[in-house]
Design an enzyme around this catalytic site. Structure first.
Site, PDB file in Angstrom:
ATOM      1  N   LYS A  80       0.955  -1.353  -0.041  1.00 40.53           N
ATOM      2  CA  LYS A  80      -0.103  -0.037  -0.032  1.00 40.53           C
ATOM      3  C   LYS A  80       1.039   1.315   0.091  1.00 40.53           C
ATOM      4  O   LYS A  80       1.730   1.310   0.820  1.00 40.53           O
ATOM      5  CB  LYS A  80      -0.829  -0.149   1.212  1.00 40.53           C
ATOM      6  CG  LYS A  80      -1.897   1.051   1.276  1.00 40.53           C
ATOM      7  CD  LYS A  80      -2.761   1.042   2.496  1.00 40.53           C
ATOM      8  CE  LYS A  80      -3.768   2.202   2.558  1.00 40.53           C
ATOM      9  NZ  LYS A  80      -4.761   1.929   3.758  1.00 40.53           N
ATOM     10  N   SER A 155      -9.741   1.834   2.710  1.00 40.89           N
ATOM     11  CA  SER A 155      -8.869   2.412   2.016  1.00 40.89           C
ATOM     12  C   SER A 155      -7.762   1.671   1.191  1.00 40.89           C
ATOM     13  O   SER A 155      -7.278   2.241   0.375  1.00 40.89           O
ATOM     14  CB  SER A 155      -7.875   3.749   2.717  1.00 40.89           C
ATOM     15  OG  SER A 155      -7.386   2.939   3.595  1.00 40.89           O
ATOM     16  N   SER A 179     -10.096  -0.558   6.973  1.00 40.11           N
ATOM     17  CA  SER A 179      -9.647  -0.312   5.732  1.00 40.11           C
ATOM     18  C   SER A 179      -8.724  -1.640   5.226  1.00 40.11           C
ATOM     19  O   SER A 179      -8.270  -1.584   3.939  1.00 40.11           O
ATOM     20  CB  SER A 179      -8.729   1.012   5.794  1.00 40.11           C
ATOM     21  OG  SER A 179      -9.337   2.173   5.602  1.00 40.11           O
TER      22      SER A 179
END
Length: 497
Positions: A80, A155, A179
């Site tokens: 990420k 996210s 997330s």
């Protein structure tokens, strides 16, 4: 190539150790897959092809020389884009950091490099991890491999989509209000939020410091456990890091057994607003646990109903503080001219997206004189009540279970102009973040209405992360005959069309 990209991380590890395949072959297969499908999935913001192949060659040389290597040596991992990585950009999905190359490595990515994992690139995300759909990315949304017209969650949507689309067997995400678990659920994979402080935040660009928790994605429970173990442990560089041994998550994932385990069904996470297909799969999963020997009881956690409003005061307040560093003066975007105040205002106006601005304003207001006690202080009191609910519940049961999210993946754009509807995607996941407990999302089947994945959430007390894997592995094994591999081949077919 197809065989290599559909192998689990555990299978790849075994094949690499046995000399049946090389790290270069594994890495090249996944890079080819990214080249084939990521123009549609848009999971990656940066693909580190040359660096990944160079590291894979180095792993092959070390293995040929007889060096002892860990289980993830030669296994690709997607990251990420809020973990700082030397040699790769770190943008946090924001234009304000477009093109920024950090001068230091996050503890977790450093540990994975040391373990021989091959970091193949940085994945898309909601800007500064604020969102539940990846539509808040400054670089455009990612798409769900099950249905390219649907969101992959957020996210950490890029990481979840990468694993679901066979672009990587493993990926790193971060969980602040759900997330990791929410995108794992809607993409049909496994995602874990470790105990807060069990995984280092050093080098993880801050959203809300008392909530942010890095964690793993995998296509199976064992894969997630392997990454969980490799990335975790005490870090003196992180003041919130817990100085305690990593729970035996891999062992638990290999021996899923719930006989005699006390399982509590959270009463507050059901009813109006929950998609019937999601609730049907959840109910079946609970019945399955009972058939496997678990003792199931309904547990009331009355203050969970206040978790969502409390979170949306606490998290934005921390955002207001943490994002003050992005001022156009030190690094990242610099826009406009004039005084320092004018440059800062123009830079933040140009660099931040609408959701980030919304949360900064909300947090600044909640922390302002005359409102601090009424809003932020009251929200922290609610947080304490939620922690006490968990403590009372875990006095009666070993784990709690619920749906991960009220619905399956929703269409791109459907909630983009309705922040409250978007926030409700994290309704079931937020309490665990507020309390700092551990939780996992494991696939529990497909909703009847749309054929999209639904997830079972398992929650455990702090530092009892192994219980998550014990329950999730039992569910995974029992459901495999009914639903096939947790990541069904159908997802791959959708991308191929």
């Amino acid at each position: 190539m197809d065989e290599l990209i559909t192998m689990t991380a555990a299978q790849l590890s075994a094949a690499l150790t046995a000399g049946e395949v090389t790290a270069v072959e594994v890495t090249a297969a996944h890079l080819d897959r990214i080249a084939d499908v990521d123009d549609r999935v848009r999971a990656f913001l940066h693909v580190a092809s040359d660096d990944a192949l160079a590291r894979a060659r180095a792993i092959d040389r070390r293995r040929a020389a007889g060096e002892p290597l860990g289980p993830l040596a030669g296994v690709p991992v997607a990251v990420k884009d809020l973990f700082t990585t030397v040699g790769m950009p770190t943008t946090c999905g924001s234009r304000i950091l477009d093109g920024w190359y950090p001068p230091y490595e996050s503890t977790i990515t450093g540990r994975l490099r040391d373990a021989g994992a091959v970091l193949i690139g940085k994945t898309n995300m909601d800007e500064f991890a604020m969102g539940s759909s990846t539509e808040n990315s400054g670089f455009g949304p990612s798409r769900n491999p099950w249905d390219l017209a649907k969101v992959p969650g957020g996210s950490s949507g890029g990481s979840a989509a990468a694993v679901a689309a066979y672009e990587a067997p493993l990926a790193l995400g971060s969980d602040t209000g759900g997330s990791i678990r929410q995108p794992a659920a809607v993409c049909g994979i496994v995602g874990t939020k470790p105990t807060y402080g069990g995984s280092s935040r050093y080098g993880v660009v801050a959203f809300a410091s008392s909530l942010d928790t890095p964690g793993p994605f995998g296509r199976t429970v064992l894969d997630a456990a392997l990454l969980h173990e490799a990335m975790s442990g005490h870090d003196p560089m992180d003041s919130t890091s817990i100085d305690a041994p990593v729970p035996p998550v891999v062992e638990a994932a290999r021996h899923g057994d719930v006989a005699g385990l006390r399982v509590g069904v959270v009463a507050e996470f059901s009813g109006e607003g929950y998609q019937p297909g999601v609730m049907a799969r959840f109910t079946e999963a609970v019945e399955l646990l009972e058939s496997l020997g678990a003792k199931v009881a309904e547990i009331s956690c009355p203050h969970f109903t206040y978790a969502l409003p409390a979170y949306y005061l606490i998290a934005p307040s921390e955002v207001s503080s943490n994002l003050a560093r992005f001022d156009g003066m030190r690094y990242g975007l610099r826009a406009g001219t004039g005084s320092a105040e004018e440059v800062m205002a123009q830079t933040r106006a140009a660099g931040f997206g609408a959701e980030v601005k919304r949360r900064i304003m909300l947090g600044t207001y909640a922390l302002s004189s005359g409102y601090y006690d009424a809003y932020y202080g009251k929200a922290q009191q609610v947080r304490t009540l939620i922690i006490r609910d968990f403590e009372a519940a875990f006095g009666q049961v070993d784990v709690l279970v619920s749906p991960v999210t009220p619905t399956t993946a929703f269409p791109l754009g459907e909630r983009a102009d309705d922040p409250m509807a978007m926030y409700l995607a994290d309704l079931c996941t937020i309490p665990t973040d507020l309390a700092g407990n551990a939780a996992i999302s494991v696939p529990c089947g497909l909703a009847d209405e749309d054929g999209l994945p639904a997830g079972l959430q398992v929650m455990a007390p702090p530092l009892a992360d192994d219980r998550l894997y014990r329950v999730a592995a039992a569910v995974e094994a029992a459901l495999e005959d009914r639903w096939g591999h947790p990541l069904l081949a159908e997802a791959k077919g959708l991308i191929a069309k």
